[in-house]
Design a protein around this motif. Structure first.
Motif, mmCIF file in Angstrom:
data_model
loop_
_atom_site.group_PDB
_atom_site.id
_atom_site.type_symbol
_atom_site.label_atom_id
_atom_site.label_comp_id
_atom_site.label_asym_id
_atom_site.label_seq_id
_atom_site.Cartn_x
_atom_site.Cartn_y
_atom_site.Cartn_z
ATOM 1 N N ILE A 1 0.829 -1.206 0.000
ATOM 2 C CA ILE A 1 0.000 0.000 0.000
ATOM 3 C C ILE A 1 0.860 1.251 0.000
ATOM 4 N N ASP B 1 1.711 1.985 -3.530
ATOM 5 C CA ASP B 1 0.503 2.464 -4.209
ATOM 6 C C ASP B 1 0.243 3.935 -3.899
ATOM 7 N N ILE B 2 0.475 4.343 -2.662
ATOM 8 C CA ILE B 2 0.268 5.744 -2.292
ATOM 9 C C ILE B 2 1.280 6.634 -2.999
ATOM 10 N N ASP C 1 -3.580 4.761 -5.022
ATOM 11 C CA ASP C 1 -4.314 4.388 -3.815
ATOM 12 C C ASP C 1 -5.815 4.594 -3.946
#
Length: 138
Positions: free
Chosen positions: A99, A102-103, A108
């Motif tokens: 994650i 992804d951010i 996200d």
């Protein structure tokens, strides 16, 4: 990182047989050997080539704009953060999600097939020790 403001990826090189053709435009079997039909029909469409390079081109535009506005340190910092976060220290047999990456990549807020199904196409290996040995190259 290429310094261009191209929004759409460039078209890939066209594959041609011009180097093995004779004066009539046909493949010369005597000089270059038999022609492979796979190579003639293996060329991809322009859309597929552009889609494969889409994310890289979008990152390139973002980094070029950041470099023009804020200097070279901001794109370098973001690339360094991505590289650090991309190193995943999870156990190889367990389901992995990153994650943090992804951010940093701006993904996200989007849903992907892997987000819904989580890589359930194949069952996970239960031999954790051999997976760790492969990962750590022991």
């Amino acid at each position: 990182m290429e310094s261009s403001l191209r929004i759409v990826p460039a078209q890939g090189p066209k594959t041609t047989n011009s180097d093995t053709t004779n004066s009539l435009g046909l493949h010369d079997n005597l000089q270059y050997g038999p022609c492979s039909m796979v190579n003639q029909f293996k060329s991809h469409g322009a859309i597929k080539d552009r889609l494969e390079n889409w994310e890289e081109t979008q990152d390139n535009v973002r980094f070029t704009l950041m470099r023009n506005l804020y200097g070279v340190s901001l794109p370098l910092q973001i690339m360094m953060e991505r590289k650090i976060v991309a190193k995943n220290a999870h156990m190889p047999a367990l389901r992995q999600s990153n994650i943090h990456l992804d951010i940093l990549m701006g993904r996200d807020e989007s849903l992907d097939v892997s987000d819904a199904f989580g890589g359930l196409e194949s069952k996970p290996s239960m031999d954790i020790h051999s997976d760790m040995e492969k990962k750590l190259r022991m």
